[in-house]
Design a protein around this motif. Structure first.
Motif, PDB file in Angstrom:
ATOM      1  N   UNK A  15     -54.356 -20.463  38.657  1.00 10.71           N
ATOM      2  CA  UNK A  15     -55.209 -19.900  37.608  1.00 10.71           C
ATOM      3  C   UNK A  15     -55.968 -18.673  38.105  1.00 10.71           C
ATOM      4  N   UNK A  16     -56.355 -18.675  39.383  1.00 17.32           N
ATOM      5  CA  UNK A  16     -57.138 -17.573  39.945  1.00 17.32           C
ATOM      6  C   UNK A  16     -56.259 -16.495  40.569  1.00 17.32           C
ATOM      7  N   UNK A  17     -54.973 -16.787  40.754  1.00 16.70           N
ATOM      8  CA  UNK A  17     -54.078 -15.812  41.363  1.00 16.70           C
ATOM      9  C   UNK A  17     -54.310 -15.625  42.856  1.00 16.70           C
ATOM     10  N   UNK A  18     -54.673 -16.713  43.536  1.00 20.34           N
ATOM     11  CA  UNK A  18     -54.919 -16.661  44.978  1.00 20.34           C
ATOM     12  C   UNK A  18     -54.101 -17.753  45.668  1.00 20.34           C
ATOM     13  N   UNK A  19     -54.033 -17.654  46.982  1.00 16.99           N
ATOM     14  CA  UNK A  19     -53.349 -18.687  47.760  1.00 16.99           C
ATOM     15  C   UNK A  19     -54.215 -19.940  47.811  1.00 16.99           C
ATOM     16  N   UNK A  61     -62.660 -19.481  39.030  1.00 21.92           N
ATOM     17  CA  UNK A  61     -62.493 -18.201  38.335  1.00 21.92           C
ATOM     18  C   UNK A  61     -63.630 -17.242  38.661  1.00 21.92           C
ATOM     19  N   UNK A  62     -64.850 -17.751  38.781  1.00 21.66           N
ATOM     20  CA  UNK A  62     -65.986 -16.903  39.176  1.00 21.66           C
ATOM     21  C   UNK A  62     -65.788 -16.343  40.581  1.00 21.66           C
ATOM     22  N   UNK A  63     -65.329 -17.185  41.499  1.00 20.05           N
ATOM     23  CA  UNK A  63     -65.104 -16.740  42.882  1.00 20.05           C
ATOM     24  C   UNK A  63     -64.038 -15.658  42.930  1.00 20.05           C
ATOM     25  N   UNK A  64     -62.967 -15.836  42.186  1.00 21.57           N
ATOM     26  CA  UNK A  64     -61.897 -14.832  42.167  1.00 21.57           C
ATOM     27  C   UNK A  64     -62.402 -13.508  41.606  1.00 21.57           C
ATOM     28  N   UNK A  65     -63.161 -13.564  40.520  1.00 20.27           N
ATOM     29  CA  UNK A  65     -63.707 -12.343  39.919  1.00 20.27           C
ATOM     30  C   UNK A  65     -64.660 -11.646  40.874  1.00 20.27           C
ATOM     31  N   UNK A  66     -65.612 -12.407  41.428  1.00 21.88           N
ATOM     32  CA  UNK A  66     -66.611 -11.814  42.314  1.00 21.88           C
ATOM     33  C   UNK A  66     -65.980 -11.233  43.573  1.00 21.88           C
ATOM     34  N   UNK A  67     -64.982 -11.920  44.115  1.00 23.74           N
ATOM     35  CA  UNK A  67     -64.303 -11.438  45.312  1.00 23.74           C
ATOM     36  C   UNK A  67     -63.520 -10.162  45.005  1.00 23.74           C
ATOM     37  N   UNK A  68     -62.864 -10.115  43.864  1.00 31.05           N
ATOM     38  CA  UNK A  68     -62.099  -8.923  43.488  1.00 31.05           C
ATOM     39  C   UNK A  68     -63.008  -7.719  43.265  1.00 31.05           C
ATOM     40  N   UNK A  69     -64.231  -7.960  42.791  1.00 30.15           N
ATOM     41  CA  UNK A  69     -65.165  -6.864  42.514  1.00 30.15           C
ATOM     42  C   UNK A  69     -65.995  -6.453  43.726  1.00 30.15           C
ATOM     43  N   UNK A  70     -65.955  -7.231  44.788  1.00 29.89           N
ATOM     44  CA  UNK A  70     -66.770  -6.964  45.966  1.00 29.89           C
ATOM     45  C   UNK A  70     -66.217  -5.756  46.722  1.00 29.89           C
ATOM     46  N   UNK A  76     -59.263  -5.696  48.334  1.00 29.03           N
ATOM     47  CA  UNK A  76     -59.633  -5.379  46.962  1.00 29.03           C
ATOM     48  C   UNK A  76     -58.649  -4.424  46.274  1.00 29.03           C
ATOM     49  N   UNK A  77     -58.203  -3.400  46.965  1.00 33.38           N
ATOM     50  CA  UNK A  77     -57.344  -2.395  46.342  1.00 33.38           C
ATOM     51  C   UNK A  77     -55.980  -2.950  45.946  1.00 33.38           C
ATOM     52  N   UNK A  78     -55.522  -3.993  46.630  1.00 31.30           N
ATOM     53  CA  UNK A  78     -54.169  -4.487  46.390  1.00 31.30           C
ATOM     54  C   UNK A  78     -54.104  -5.615  45.379  1.00 31.30           C
ATOM     55  N   UNK A  79     -55.241  -6.028  44.808  1.00 28.97           N
ATOM     56  CA  UNK A  79     -55.255  -7.175  43.884  1.00 28.97           C
ATOM     57  C   UNK A  79     -55.511  -6.730  42.460  1.00 28.97           C
ATOM     58  N   UNK A  80     -54.888  -7.428  41.562  1.00 26.66           N
ATOM     59  CA  UNK A  80     -55.148  -7.226  40.138  1.00 26.66           C
ATOM     60  C   UNK A  80     -55.622  -8.561  39.601  1.00 26.66           C
ATOM     61  N   UNK A  81     -56.781  -8.589  38.986  1.00 25.67           N
ATOM     62  CA  UNK A  81     -57.351  -9.822  38.465  1.00 25.67           C
ATOM     63  C   UNK A  81     -57.247  -9.806  36.947  1.00 25.67           C
ATOM     64  N   UNK A  82     -56.622 -10.829  36.389  1.00 29.50           N
ATOM     65  CA  UNK A  82     -56.483 -10.966  34.953  1.00 29.50           C
ATOM     66  C   UNK A  82     -57.321 -12.151  34.524  1.00 29.50           C
ATOM     67  N   UNK A  83     -58.323 -11.887  33.717  1.00 36.47           N
ATOM     68  CA  UNK A  83     -59.187 -12.972  33.211  1.00 36.47           C
ATOM     69  C   UNK A  83     -58.805 -13.271  31.779  1.00 36.47           C
ATOM     70  N   UNK A  84     -58.706 -14.557  31.481  1.00 34.40           N
ATOM     71  CA  UNK A  84     -58.305 -14.936  30.127  1.00 34.40           C
ATOM     72  C   UNK A  84     -59.371 -15.637  29.393  1.00 34.40           C
TER      73      UNK A  84
END
Length: 84
Positions: A15-19, A61-70, A76-84
């Motif tokens: 769901x978060x798109x992480x390992x 989902x909060x952790x994935x968003x916050x980590x992607x925006x940090x 950070x540059x290599x990830x794309x976060x899709x929130x639904x």
């Protein structure tokens, strides 16, 4: 998507798109919110899965968003976060 649901590590990671091992880091060490607050994942022991840990989906989902925006996150540059 029910943010209040507790899900398995596999489902949470997908769901978060992480390992899945990323979740372990967030659970043990936590992550920083945009406000600089350190948070850790909310978990509970699952009675149906032989005592495995389940994760609160909203926290994941909060952790994935916050980590992607940090801006200090090296990946950070290599990830794309899709929130639904």
């Amino acid at each position: 998507m029910n943010r209040e649901a507790y899900v398995t590590r596999t489902h949470a990671a997908a769901a978060a798109g992480v390992a899945p091992r990323t979740l372990e880091g967030w659970r043990r060490r936590g992550w920083k919110t945009p406000d600089g607050e350190r948070r850790r994942l909310t978990t509970k022991q699952s009675r149906t899965h032989a005592g495995h840990v389940t994760y609160l989906l909203g926290d994941v989902l909060d952790a994935a968003r916050d980590t992607a925006l940090n801006p200090k996150n090296p990946g950070r540059e290599s990830r794309v976060l899709v929130l639904g």
